[in-house]
Design a protein around this motif. Structure first.
Motif, mmCIF file in Angstrom:
data_model
loop_
_atom_site.group_PDB
_atom_site.id
_atom_site.type_symbol
_atom_site.label_atom_id
_atom_site.label_comp_id
_atom_site.label_asym_id
_atom_site.label_seq_id
_atom_site.Cartn_x
_atom_site.Cartn_y
_atom_site.Cartn_z
ATOM 1 N N SER A 82 42.647 43.674 20.310
ATOM 2 C CA SER A 82 43.439 44.900 20.330
ATOM 3 C C SER A 82 42.762 45.941 19.461
ATOM 4 C CB SER A 82 44.862 44.642 19.822
ATOM 5 O OG SER A 82 44.882 44.532 18.415
ATOM 6 N N ARG A 83 43.165 47.178 19.621
ATOM 7 C CA ARG A 83 42.566 48.242 18.809
ATOM 8 C C ARG A 83 42.952 48.128 17.347
ATOM 9 N NH1 ARG A 83 45.645 53.689 18.947
ATOM 10 N NH2 ARG A 83 47.800 53.102 19.386
ATOM 11 N N PHE A 84 43.963 47.309 17.042
ATOM 12 C CA PHE A 84 44.386 47.093 15.657
ATOM 13 C C PHE A 84 43.695 45.888 15.027
ATOM 14 C CE2 PHE A 84 48.024 49.035 17.885
ATOM 15 C CZ PHE A 84 48.095 50.224 17.180
ATOM 16 N N GLY A 85 42.883 45.182 15.785
ATOM 17 C CA GLY A 85 42.188 44.022 15.266
ATOM 18 C C GLY A 85 42.774 42.715 15.773
ATOM 19 N N ARG A 86 42.206 41.616 15.296
ATOM 20 C CA ARG A 86 42.678 40.293 15.715
ATOM 21 C C ARG A 86 43.843 39.809 14.863
ATOM 22 N NH1 ARG A 86 37.821 36.100 15.925
ATOM 23 N NH2 ARG A 86 37.409 36.956 13.864
ATOM 24 N N ARG A 87 43.785 40.044 13.571
ATOM 25 C CA ARG A 87 44.755 39.452 12.644
ATOM 26 C C ARG A 87 45.958 40.363 12.365
ATOM 27 N NH1 ARG A 87 42.075 34.851 13.658
ATOM 28 N NH2 ARG A 87 39.992 34.821 12.734
ATOM 29 N N ARG A 88 45.723 41.658 12.295
ATOM 30 C CA ARG A 88 46.789 42.571 11.864
ATOM 31 C C ARG A 88 48.041 42.525 12.738
ATOM 32 N NH1 ARG A 88 44.325 48.302 11.338
ATOM 33 N NH2 ARG A 88 46.349 48.776 10.413
ATOM 34 N N PRO A 89 47.923 42.458 14.064
ATOM 35 C CA PRO A 89 49.162 42.375 14.856
ATOM 36 C C PRO A 89 50.009 41.153 14.510
ATOM 37 C CG PRO A 89 47.300 42.959 16.251
ATOM 38 C CD PRO A 89 46.729 42.569 14.926
ATOM 39 N N TRP A 90 49.362 40.043 14.189
ATOM 40 C CA TRP A 90 50.098 38.828 13.846
ATOM 41 C C TRP A 90 50.739 38.939 12.469
ATOM 42 C CZ3 TRP A 90 50.811 34.956 17.336
ATOM 43 C CH2 TRP A 90 50.031 35.031 18.501
ATOM 44 N N ILE A 91 50.040 39.596 11.544
ATOM 45 C CA ILE A 91 50.594 39.776 10.201
ATOM 46 C C ILE A 91 51.811 40.696 10.245
ATOM 47 C CG2 ILE A 91 50.119 40.676 7.898
ATOM 48 C CD1 ILE A 91 47.154 39.866 8.392
ATOM 49 N N VAL A 92 51.665 41.816 10.928
ATOM 50 C CA VAL A 92 52.774 42.770 11.025
ATOM 51 C C VAL A 92 53.934 42.162 11.817
ATOM 52 C CG1 VAL A 92 53.485 44.995 11.975
ATOM 53 C CG2 VAL A 92 51.302 44.793 10.787
#
Length: 226
Positions: A82-92
């Motif tokens: 995603s444009r937000f990265g691999r990890r950040r969507p899961w953290i948020v």
């Protein structure tokens, strides 16, 4: 001072490491205080005659969910693009769902409601924590990993202390304490997920049942105990 090895990611700032430590602090705080203080109190109020057996059911279901989710979320985040990265969507996402689950638990009047709410909370804790931990090998050069791990350790140790003070000293009753944990989860975890930039990385090959979960970079041998 030694040089960063070839292939290492660029250095991260102290602020980045602090945000990571706060994120881990938030997860451990909510998981520990929720499982060891708030849930026993809530179960005792709902089912005093069978509180030990009922609490065991709540914690056992959540533990099974966590054991399954840990390698699964790791493999899925490795393959997230995603444009937000691999990890950040899961953290948020983990932070938001954790807070919602804790708020849900604050108003439950049945054991079934506690089972469902705590299972969802543990799944969300796992998503946030496993992917936050995975940012260290992703983004921290080898020479900084000791400092990053030390700060994270401080966060993990101080989280239950902070949560315990809030739940037992500053507040009275499980409902306001659950709501306070929900708010603290957002305050502590979201800044890392929203503010810490994640460099572009190629996702792993598409997920298949034939891929061993041990190959996932986020396969962490950690099960949050309620």
């Amino acid at each position: 001072m030694g040089k960063i090895g070839i292939g290492d990611p660029p250095k991260v700032s102290f602020g980045w490491m602090t945000l990571l430590a706060l994120a881990q602090m938030g997860v451990i705080m909510a998981a520990t205080v929720g499982g060891q203080i708030l849930l026993p109190s809530r179960v005792a109020a709902i089912d005093p005659a069978r509180k030990e057996a009922s609490l065991a059911v709540v914690l056992a279901v959540a533990a099974v969910c966590t054991a399954v989710a840990n390698p699964l979320f790791g493999a899925m985040s490795d393959r997230t693009s995603s444009r937000f990265g691999r990890r950040r969507p899961w953290i948020v996402g983990g932070a938001l769902i954790s807070a919602a689950a804790l708020a849900f638990l604050a108003f439950q009047q049945t054991i079934a409601g506690l089972v469902a709410g705590w299972a969802v909370a543990q799944l969300a804790f796992t998503a946030a924590l496993a992917t936050a931990i995975a940012t260290v090998p992703d983004q921290v050069p080898i020479l900084q990993r000791g400092k990053a791990s030390a700060l994270a350790g401080v966060g993990q140790l101080s989280g239950p202390l902070l949560g315990g003070v809030v739940a037992t000293v500053l507040l009275t009753g499980s409902r306001p304490a659950f709501l306070a944990m929900a708010a603290l989860v957002l305050v502590l975890i979201l800044p890392f997920g929203l503010l810490a930039r994640e460099p572009h990385a190629e996702p792993c090959p598409p997920f298949s049942l034939g891929v061993s979960p041990h190959k996932s970079k986020t396969h962490i041998g950690l099960i949050l105990k309620g």
